[in-house]
Scaffold this motif. Structure first.
Motif, PDB file in Angstrom:
ATOM      1  N   THR A 168     -10.016 -32.814 -43.642  1.00  0.00           N
ATOM      2  CA  THR A 168     -10.030 -31.367 -43.440  1.00  0.00           C
ATOM      3  C   THR A 168     -10.651 -30.990 -42.091  1.00  0.00           C
ATOM      4  O   THR A 168     -11.313 -29.963 -41.970  1.00  0.00           O
ATOM      5  CB  THR A 168     -10.807 -30.687 -44.586  1.00  0.00           C
ATOM      6  OG1 THR A 168     -12.132 -31.248 -44.617  1.00  0.00           O
ATOM      7  CG2 THR A 168     -10.126 -30.889 -45.929  1.00  0.00           C
ATOM      8  N   GLY A 170     -10.221 -30.430 -37.729  1.00  0.00           N
ATOM      9  CA  GLY A 170      -9.473 -29.450 -36.944  1.00  0.00           C
ATOM     10  C   GLY A 170      -7.963 -29.613 -37.010  1.00  0.00           C
ATOM     11  O   GLY A 170      -7.228 -28.676 -37.340  1.00  0.00           O
ATOM     12  N   VAL A 171      -7.463 -30.815 -36.707  1.00  0.00           N
ATOM     13  CA  VAL A 171      -6.009 -31.025 -36.663  1.00  0.00           C
ATOM     14  C   VAL A 171      -5.406 -30.808 -38.050  1.00  0.00           C
ATOM     15  O   VAL A 171      -4.376 -30.121 -38.202  1.00  0.00           O
ATOM     16  CB  VAL A 171      -5.678 -32.453 -36.155  1.00  0.00           C
ATOM     17  CG1 VAL A 171      -4.189 -32.743 -36.289  1.00  0.00           C
ATOM     18  CG2 VAL A 171      -6.117 -32.628 -34.706  1.00  0.00           C
ATOM     19  N   SER A 190      -9.173 -35.546 -48.950  1.00  0.00           N
ATOM     20  CA  SER A 190     -10.489 -35.228 -48.407  1.00  0.00           C
ATOM     21  C   SER A 190     -11.520 -36.104 -49.102  1.00  0.00           C
ATOM     22  O   SER A 190     -11.287 -36.583 -50.217  1.00  0.00           O
ATOM     23  CB  SER A 190     -10.828 -33.748 -48.625  1.00  0.00           C
ATOM     24  OG  SER A 190     -12.150 -33.470 -48.189  1.00  0.00           O
ATOM     25  N   SER A 191     -12.682 -36.249 -48.466  1.00  0.00           N
ATOM     26  CA  SER A 191     -13.794 -36.961 -49.097  1.00  0.00           C
ATOM     27  C   SER A 191     -14.590 -36.019 -49.997  1.00  0.00           C
ATOM     28  O   SER A 191     -15.553 -36.444 -50.636  1.00  0.00           O
ATOM     29  CB  SER A 191     -14.723 -37.514 -48.016  1.00  0.00           C
ATOM     30  OG  SER A 191     -15.197 -36.449 -47.213  1.00  0.00           O
ATOM     31  N   LYS A 195     -14.115 -29.269 -50.422  1.00  0.00           N
ATOM     32  CA  LYS A 195     -13.171 -29.041 -49.320  1.00  0.00           C
ATOM     33  C   LYS A 195     -11.728 -29.000 -49.844  1.00  0.00           C
ATOM     34  O   LYS A 195     -10.906 -28.228 -49.344  1.00  0.00           O
ATOM     35  CB  LYS A 195     -13.328 -30.125 -48.255  1.00  0.00           C
ATOM     36  CG  LYS A 195     -14.627 -30.025 -47.455  1.00  0.00           C
ATOM     37  CD  LYS A 195     -14.693 -31.125 -46.410  1.00  0.00           C
ATOM     38  CE  LYS A 195     -15.901 -30.984 -45.507  1.00  0.00           C
ATOM     39  NZ  LYS A 195     -15.908 -32.018 -44.449  1.00  0.00           N
ATOM     40  N   TYR A 210     -10.144 -39.003 -51.334  1.00  0.00           N
ATOM     41  CA  TYR A 210      -9.873 -40.400 -50.931  1.00  0.00           C
ATOM     42  C   TYR A 210     -11.073 -41.312 -51.127  1.00  0.00           C
ATOM     43  O   TYR A 210     -10.952 -42.523 -51.028  1.00  0.00           O
ATOM     44  CB  TYR A 210      -9.329 -40.471 -49.485  1.00  0.00           C
ATOM     45  CG  TYR A 210     -10.252 -39.991 -48.393  1.00  0.00           C
ATOM     46  CD1 TYR A 210     -11.262 -40.798 -47.873  1.00  0.00           C
ATOM     47  CD2 TYR A 210     -10.085 -38.727 -47.837  1.00  0.00           C
ATOM     48  CE1 TYR A 210     -12.093 -40.358 -46.861  1.00  0.00           C
ATOM     49  CE2 TYR A 210     -10.911 -38.261 -46.813  1.00  0.00           C
ATOM     50  CZ  TYR A 210     -11.913 -39.085 -46.333  1.00  0.00           C
ATOM     51  OH  TYR A 210     -12.742 -38.645 -45.326  1.00  0.00           O
ATOM     52  N   VAL A 259      -7.556 -41.501 -34.492  1.00  0.00           N
ATOM     53  CA  VAL A 259      -8.246 -42.790 -34.600  1.00  0.00           C
ATOM     54  C   VAL A 259      -9.623 -42.587 -35.222  1.00  0.00           C
ATOM     55  O   VAL A 259     -10.606 -43.187 -34.782  1.00  0.00           O
ATOM     56  CB  VAL A 259      -8.363 -43.472 -33.214  1.00  0.00           C
ATOM     57  CG1 VAL A 259      -7.026 -44.027 -32.773  1.00  0.00           C
ATOM     58  CG2 VAL A 259      -8.904 -42.510 -32.150  1.00  0.00           C
ATOM     59  N   VAL A 281       1.851 -38.875 -30.879  1.00  0.00           N
ATOM     60  CA  VAL A 281       1.761 -37.474 -30.446  1.00  0.00           C
ATOM     61  C   VAL A 281       0.552 -37.343 -29.527  1.00  0.00           C
ATOM     62  O   VAL A 281      -0.543 -37.796 -29.877  1.00  0.00           O
ATOM     63  CB  VAL A 281       1.577 -36.535 -31.666  1.00  0.00           C
ATOM     64  CG1 VAL A 281       1.311 -35.104 -31.226  1.00  0.00           C
ATOM     65  CG2 VAL A 281       2.800 -36.592 -32.576  1.00  0.00           C
ATOM     66  N   VAL A 283      -1.066 -34.222 -27.951  1.00  0.00           N
ATOM     67  CA  VAL A 283      -1.194 -32.756 -27.880  1.00  0.00           C
ATOM     68  C   VAL A 283       0.182 -32.123 -27.691  1.00  0.00           C
ATOM     69  O   VAL A 283       1.057 -32.296 -28.557  1.00  0.00           O
ATOM     70  CB  VAL A 283      -2.235 -32.317 -26.834  1.00  0.00           C
ATOM     71  CG1 VAL A 283      -2.602 -30.844 -27.010  1.00  0.00           C
ATOM     72  CG2 VAL A 283      -3.527 -33.151 -27.007  1.00  0.00           C
TER      73      VAL A 283
END
Ligand SMILES: NC(=O)c1ccc[n+]([C@@H]2O[C@H](COP(=O)([O-])OP(=O)(O)OC[C@H]3O[C@@H](n4cnc5c(N)ncnc54)[C@H](OP(=O)(O)O)[C@@H]3O)[C@@H](O)[C@H]2O)c1
Length: 340
Positions: A168, A170-171, A190-191, A195, A210, A259, A281, A283
């Motif tokens: 969760t 920014g991207v 999400s962990s 969230k 996850y 990454v 990808v 940006v």
């Protein structure tokens, strides 16, 4: 004017606000009074020497800013004083396909960044900010939002597609908002259960933790009638890529973006056996940014700002991001009280 500068070595201890001369806009450039900036995971990597080990120092940090045009250099036609603008991530990528030159000239890495009170930027490397957004919200767009938009549109996301998002940050939260706006169904990992509940309120159709359910690839296949997701927005890197390939459908698309768990190797066998498209990808162009802004404006999408820090507390903001408790974007305000 103040700028956030990395000097004397890698590490957050080498980052400080420094007094710098005010930039003077050259021909084709405008002077922008930066009102807000946003952090990306990349900023942490840059500071730690993990992104560009050859980083020249002193280096002004930062890739994302929004502010007000205060002066225009000779020949400027696209903007005038008073306009609200945000910078593009790659000042040399205006439209069409990415080039090596554009990819090799990014803020805070190969050239000084935008974490500063004033920046001189070429008018072709700026976009108008969606009118309904505050400067804090607009400052979240240049890297994370454009990356999500580029990844989703390159993958053909639209009604009838299921998109799998990781975490969760920014991207992923931009990808959730934009995938939903494009009519797709979004699944998210999400962990944190809290969230996941927030992501559901933003439109996620289903979510999985996850940490407690590490077989999220199997979960994604179950959520798609056994087929797998049409698109995976892959931000985890080496620690998640194999599972992403297992989570995507045969003939599906994995947008290789992040990454978070580091780099590594990939097993080509399932990639070819499932005829998966792995698309790197980086940006996106100014044209993509402008196209995304039209959708953000039409749909009145508001970026999710986790927390805003005064510019003077930029190092604390980076530590907050490093802690991973954030949801969406972490912002710096150049106008908040105590910004320094
Ligand atoms: N290629 C490009 O152009 C491009 C552009 C932007 C970003 N990136 C990369 O994309 C990645 C994300 O960037 P960001 O700025 O969105 O980062 P961010 O905001 O710091 O995202 C962090 C979040 O990612 C989630 N996460 C961490 N490890 C995870 C894992 N193993 N599996 C699933 N989710 C995990 C966590 O979410 P939860 O707390 O919900 O678990 C964490 O809070 C970074 O690697 C960044 O360098 C690449």
């Amino acid at each position: 004017m103040k700028a956030l500068v990395l000097n004397g070595g890698f590490g957050l201890d080498h980052l400080a606000l420094e007094e710098r001369p005010e930039p003077v806009p050259g021909a084709g450039e405008v002077l922008v009074r930066v009102r807000a900036a946003s952090l990306n995971f990349r900023d942490l990597m840059l500071v730690k020497g993990q992104y560009n080990p050859k980083l020249a120092m002193p280096r002004v940090m930062g890739s994302d800013a929004a502010g007000e045009v205060v002066a225009a250099g000779a020949g400027v036609t696209r903007f005038k004083p008073g306009d609200r603008v945000a910078n593009t991530f790659m000042p040399l990528w205006e439209e069409g396909a990415i080039t090596g030159a554009a990819a090799g000239a990014t803020y805070g890495s190969e050239r000084d960044g935008v974490f500063a009170e004033l920046v001189a930027v070429h008018e072709r490397a700026l976009v108008a900010v969606p009118p309904h957004l505050s400067y804090e919200e607009a400052a979240t767009l240049p890297c994370a939002a454009v990356t999500a938009w580029n990844a989703l549109t390159a993958a053909g996301t639209g009604p009838g597609t299921t998109v799998l998002l990781q975490g969760t940050g920014g991207v992923s939260i931009f990808a959730l908002q934009l995938a939903t706006a494009l009519g797709a169904r979004a699944l998210i990992t999400s962990s944190s259960d809290d969230k996941l509940a927030r992501a559901a309120r933003l439109g996620a159709a289903a979510g999985v933790n996850y940490r407690t359910d590490p077989d999220w690839d199997k979960w994604a296949r179950q959520q798609t009638g056994g087929a797998g997701a049409d698109v995976v927005i892959e931000v985890g890197g080496a620690g998640t890529l194999d599972r992403s390939i297992r989570a995507v459908k045969t003939g599906g698309h994995v947008a290789v973006i992040g990454v978070l768990t580091g780099g590594g190797t990939v097993n080509p066998v399932p990639v070819l056996m499932k005829a998966v498209r792995l698309q790197g990808v980086f940006v996106g162009s100014r044209a993509m940014f402008e196209e995304m802004n039209r959708v953000i404006t039409e749909r009145q999408i508001r970026p999710v700002v986790d927390r805003t820090f005064p510019f003077a507390d930029a190092v604390a903001a980076l530590r907050h991001m490093e802690g991973g408790s954030h949801f969406g974007k972490v912002v710096l305000s150049m106008t908040a009280p105590g910004h320094g």
